[in-house]
Write an enzyme that holds these catalytic residues in place. Structure first.
Site, PDB file in Angstrom:
ATOM      1  N   HIS A  99       0.954  -1.046   0.052  1.00 17.29           N
ATOM      2  CA  HIS A  99      -0.193   0.552  -0.137  1.00 17.29           C
ATOM      3  C   HIS A  99       0.353   1.204   0.099  1.00 17.29           C
ATOM      4  O   HIS A  99       0.659   2.673  -0.886  1.00 17.29           O
ATOM      5  CB  HIS A  99      -0.647   0.321   1.777  1.00 17.29           C
ATOM      6  CG  HIS A  99      -1.253   0.722   1.583  1.00 17.29           C
ATOM      7  ND1 HIS A  99      -2.994   1.416   0.677  1.00 17.29           N
ATOM      8  CD2 HIS A  99      -1.724   2.535   2.221  1.00 17.29           C
ATOM      9  CE1 HIS A  99      -3.264   2.198   1.438  1.00 17.29           C
ATOM     10  NE2 HIS A  99      -3.176   3.332   1.990  1.00 17.29           N
ATOM     11  N   GLU A 100       2.046   1.181   0.804  1.00 21.55           N
ATOM     12  CA  GLU A 100       2.580   2.510   0.956  1.00 21.55           C
ATOM     13  C   GLU A 100       3.708   1.751  -0.046  1.00 21.55           C
ATOM     14  O   GLU A 100       4.032   3.298  -0.466  1.00 21.55           O
ATOM     15  CB  GLU A 100       3.659   2.621   2.752  1.00 21.55           C
ATOM     16  CG  GLU A 100       3.123   2.467   3.937  1.00 21.55           C
ATOM     17  CD  GLU A 100       1.895   3.804   3.618  1.00 21.55           C
ATOM     18  OE1 GLU A 100       2.724   4.104   2.842  1.00 21.55           O
ATOM     19  OE2 GLU A 100       0.592   3.981   4.439  1.00 21.55           O
ATOM     20  N   GLU A 131      -6.129   7.134  -1.548  1.00 21.11           N
ATOM     21  CA  GLU A 131      -5.819   5.950  -0.827  1.00 21.11           C
ATOM     22  C   GLU A 131      -6.626   4.334  -1.214  1.00 21.11           C
ATOM     23  O   GLU A 131      -5.959   3.814  -1.169  1.00 21.11           O
ATOM     24  CB  GLU A 131      -7.379   6.432   0.541  1.00 21.11           C
ATOM     25  CG  GLU A 131      -6.077   6.798   1.506  1.00 21.11           C
ATOM     26  CD  GLU A 131      -5.137   6.198   2.407  1.00 21.11           C
ATOM     27  OE1 GLU A 131      -5.535   5.013   2.323  1.00 21.11           O
ATOM     28  OE2 GLU A 131      -3.931   6.708   1.782  1.00 21.11           O
ATOM     29  N   HIS A 169       1.632   4.028  -3.129  1.00 18.86           N
ATOM     30  CA  HIS A 169       1.763   5.938  -2.614  1.00 18.86           C
ATOM     31  C   HIS A 169       2.792   6.667  -3.299  1.00 18.86           C
ATOM     32  O   HIS A 169       3.048   7.013  -4.313  1.00 18.86           O
ATOM     33  CB  HIS A 169       1.253   6.135  -1.060  1.00 18.86           C
ATOM     34  CG  HIS A 169       0.328   5.979  -0.377  1.00 18.86           C
ATOM     35  ND1 HIS A 169      -0.947   6.835  -1.452  1.00 18.86           N
ATOM     36  CD2 HIS A 169      -0.402   5.558   0.264  1.00 18.86           C
ATOM     37  CE1 HIS A 169      -2.029   6.495  -0.682  1.00 18.86           C
ATOM     38  NE2 HIS A 169      -1.354   6.028   0.763  1.00 18.86           N
TER      39      HIS A 169
END
Length: 261
Positions: free
Chosen positions: A131-132, A191, A135
């Protein structure tokens, strides 16, 4: 144009991701500069952590995080369309904070608290990291911060929420976190993009994507618990989990095509 006004426009109006990144480029926050500054911040973070004896390089927690890091890196590189090579590096910091982030250029920072307090499996660690990483790979911090990236505005906001934790980890870790939008929460759409990208990345690396659901269920139970720094910028709720479940079938198809490993 005033830098604060630029940031407000990026955050509050219907400007596209490419529009805000263009504004950032024009203001000197281009990808190469962001990555270079993040590298400097990461190096300072590691130096301070060594001096404070908060850098973890040997524990079972470190080994679990590093194992996920090594497996995800090749697939993260496949996703990289920034035009800049990411020099992936990992720092695991000893702290009870529930937090993790990836700074521009591939600088991964995990706090031991997120693994230990949530009792994360390696697959759940991979869900956080994927997830990070998404980003960072999609340069969401650049779009979010716009012309204010790497300036005192972001740094001061990051320090204001961190409070007493500065003394524990040192200023460098807080400042580096500010570069990825700490205190300036990502939008719901960004997100969602990171959730979807993280699911696919972990599936390609051979991690069962269902671990992402159990991860965010654990995060949701934390609520506003003290030390849940990640939750201040990554809200976890039932709607988000349900949205991730809708993307689960595609990720499971990728995972199963690998033979479930």
């Amino acid at each position: 144009m005033n830098n604060k006004l630029i940031l407000s426009l990026c955050a509050a109006t219907a400007i596209s991701i490419s529009g805000c990144t263009t504004i950032a480029d024009m203001a000197g926050a281009d990808s190469a500069t962001l990555n270079s500054n993040a590298t400097l911040g990461f190096n300072k973070t590691v130096q301070e952590a060594r001096a404070n004896k908060t850098l973890d390089t040997t524990s079972a927690t470190y080994k679990k995080v590093n194992a996920a890091f090594i497996r995800l890196k090749p697939y993260a590189d496949q996703m990289n369309q920034t035009g800049q090579r990411f020099d992936w590096q990992l720092a695991v910091l000893k702290s009870d904070q529930i937090n993790a982030y990836v700074a521009p250029g591939g600088k991964v920072v995990f706090y031991t608290g997120i693994v230990n307090r949530l009792n994360l499996s390696e697959a759940e660690v991979a869900a956080v990291m994927g997830h990070e990483m998404t980003h960072a790979l999609e340069e969401h911090s650049k779009q979010k911060l716009g012309a204010q990236a790497l300036t005192n505005l972001a740094v001061n906001i990051g320090k204001s929420y961190a409070g007493s934790q500065i003394g524990e980890l040192g200023n460098a870790a807080i400042d580096l976190g500010s570069q990825v939008g700490v205190g300036l929460p990502y939008s719901r759409s960004l997100e969602s993009r990171a959730d979807e990208g993280g699911l696919m990345m972990m599936a390609k690396a051979g991690y069962n994507p269902q671990a992402a659901i159990t991860l965010w269920e654990k995060m949701a139970k934390q609520g506003g618990a003290q030390g849940s720094a990640l939750l201040s910028t990554h809200p976890s709720d039932a709607n988000r989990i349900n949205a991730m479940k809708k993307n689960l079938a595609a990720a499971m198809a990728v995972y199963n095509a690998r033979g479930g490993k």
